[in-house]
Design a protein around this motif. Sequence first.
Motif, mmCIF file in Angstrom:
data_model
loop_
_atom_site.group_PDB
_atom_site.id
_atom_site.type_symbol
_atom_site.label_atom_id
_atom_site.label_comp_id
_atom_site.label_asym_id
_atom_site.label_seq_id
_atom_site.Cartn_x
_atom_site.Cartn_y
_atom_site.Cartn_z
ATOM 1 N N PRO A 82 24.696 -10.838 2.133
ATOM 2 C CA PRO A 82 24.245 -11.771 3.173
ATOM 3 C C PRO A 82 25.258 -12.880 3.399
ATOM 4 N N GLY A 83 25.452 -13.235 4.635
ATOM 5 C CA GLY A 83 26.378 -14.302 4.963
ATOM 6 C C GLY A 83 27.789 -13.822 5.222
ATOM 7 N N THR A 84 28.085 -12.594 4.803
ATOM 8 C CA THR A 84 29.425 -12.063 5.017
ATOM 9 C C THR A 84 29.763 -12.039 6.496
ATOM 10 N N ARG A 85 30.948 -12.481 6.803
ATOM 11 C CA ARG A 85 31.383 -12.415 8.185
ATOM 12 C C ARG A 85 31.872 -11.011 8.494
ATOM 13 N N LEU A 86 31.455 -10.512 9.651
ATOM 14 C CA LEU A 86 31.907 -9.185 10.067
ATOM 15 C C LEU A 86 32.921 -9.370 11.192
ATOM 16 N N THR A 87 34.192 -9.316 10.854
ATOM 17 C CA THR A 87 35.198 -9.455 11.899
ATOM 18 C C THR A 87 35.436 -8.100 12.549
ATOM 19 N N GLU A 88 35.518 -8.113 13.857
ATOM 20 C CA GLU A 88 35.622 -6.860 14.595
ATOM 21 C C GLU A 88 36.884 -6.106 14.230
ATOM 22 N N GLY A 116 31.198 -14.829 16.146
ATOM 23 C CA GLY A 116 31.159 -13.479 15.625
ATOM 24 C C GLY A 116 29.855 -13.101 14.958
ATOM 25 N N PHE A 117 29.920 -12.001 14.210
ATOM 26 C CA PHE A 117 28.738 -11.459 13.572
ATOM 27 C C PHE A 117 28.742 -11.777 12.071
ATOM 28 N N PHE A 118 27.545 -12.054 11.546
ATOM 29 C CA PHE A 118 27.395 -12.315 10.119
ATOM 30 C C PHE A 118 26.207 -11.538 9.594
ATOM 31 N N VAL A 119 26.334 -11.035 8.379
ATOM 32 C CA VAL A 119 25.191 -10.380 7.760
ATOM 33 C C VAL A 119 24.095 -11.414 7.562
ATOM 34 N N ARG A 120 22.896 -11.084 8.018
ATOM 35 C CA ARG A 120 21.809 -12.064 7.987
ATOM 36 C C ARG A 120 21.395 -12.374 6.562
ATOM 37 N N THR A 121 21.185 -13.654 6.316
ATOM 38 C CA THR A 121 20.641 -14.047 5.017
ATOM 39 C C THR A 121 19.152 -14.231 5.167
#
Lengths: 234, 234
Positions: free
Chosen positions: A29-35, A69-74
């Motif tokens: 959770p919280g990890t940034r997902l860079t394209e 950007g996108f982040f894994v939801r916490t």
Amino acid sequence: MFSEISTTDLVTQISRQITEAIVTGRLKPGTRLTELQLSREFGTSRAPVREAARLLESQGLVVFSPRRGFFVRTLTAVDLRDIYELRIGLELHAASLALERIGQAEVAGLERQIEKLYRLADAGSAESQIFEDFAFHRMLCAASHNTRLVKVYDELATEMRAGITLIGKLYDDPHRIAETHEPIVAALKKGDRKELLEALRDHITVAQEAVVALFHRIEKDDTDAQNGPVWHCG
Amino acid sequence: MFSEISTTDLVTQISRQITEAIVTGRLKPGTRLTELQLSREFGTSRAPVREAARLLESQGLVVFSPRRGFFVRTLTAVDLRDIYELRIGLELHAASLALERIGQAEVAGLERQIEKLYRLADAGSAESQIFEDFAFHRMLCAASHNTRLVKVYDELATEMRAGITLIGKLYDDPHRIAETHEPIVAALKKGDRKELLEALRDHITVAQEAVVALFHRIEKDDTDAQNGPVWHCG
DNA sequence: AATTGTCAATTTGTCGACAATCGGCACCGC
DNA sequence: GCGGTGCCGATTGTCGACAAATTGACAATT
């Protein structure tokens, strides 16, 4: 007649892989997902990754912040409470409908599923037991013969899996997991609505309380330890 | 302090516009959504359109066929039955939760909303009455203080709107619409769960039966008249 | 006449590129 | 020492382009 030529498009493939990575805890959770990073990982360009990520966002697995950007939801303890609370409403309603619509084959399927849970308890494979536990409840919902309901339940289930994976294990005794499903099917076979709903509500509430309590503890620990959670993709 | 610089990104904007076009019936079920046409319409490139369309697909408003494109979903009578059936489960659960959590301000809001329904009945504006009718039920769900539940309800509501628009009007007497909401709030104020759930179930079931019956008729007409429905975007 | 095969036009799937924007860092004045 | 300011790399938002696939029409064959 012929099975679909399973040319699952790239977007579906990617979204499934990311989903899998999240619910198994490989992406924290919280990890940034860079394209760019994801597109390199999958060997594609950024376009399919973006579409996949947007899909996951609408399912609540990732959050999207414009221009960031996108982040894994916490998931918070409140989120988990809401999710399980919604599950109770959904699954009890499904069970109530199933009472009038379920067929013999489906009842048999549920019983086989319980036996599978016993076998997995003996085998001591906790992770696949969780998986098959979810499968049981999905079968129950499917017995409502309401496809829209099952679809919502599936989304809810992935969120629950994401939450549970963070915890590790939910119960101490794997045999108890299998056992607690018996009264549900028993009531279903008897056609006793009141008993069915009570059994289900108890069953789910136990899980809810365990998960929510654990999340409360996690959140408390996180705030106690001043350093934020060490969330980074490995 | 300052209101958000509402730079709602292009994708959100586009998806909202398409959604609006579908639920208001400007885009008829079965219509093909070609990316090029849409992108020209919005003055953008195809990329944002694709992402918006995928969003709508995950919400069930459009269906996507790989290599063929996006089409406005055609709701069947069974779909509508499922949707309303799910709504019953969802909304009754929400009401049950609301009973324990609703605040005075929220009760007052519901009462104001009923008065608005009366006013719109007098004004004879059927379309906005439908809109405010949905708003009432959304407020009721929101009183559950379960954000996840409200999110699911919102998706369901857009599908229902898409279905209702195809029909035109649901009730003959607009005053009846307003009236039928009274017992719900009354039971809520009394704190009488049994009465609340019964009132709500009746209320929704009436709508369900009307919509499903009309869709059955529509489907019958379509098969009677050999020519398929004349679905084309104007 | 119905079916099959072929071909052109349209449309989707994916990509790489460029501008706009964001986050972090050093710099500057106080 | 500290808060504000402006720059720089990294990332997102969007675009136009090209290859692959689909559709529909038309011709050929049985």
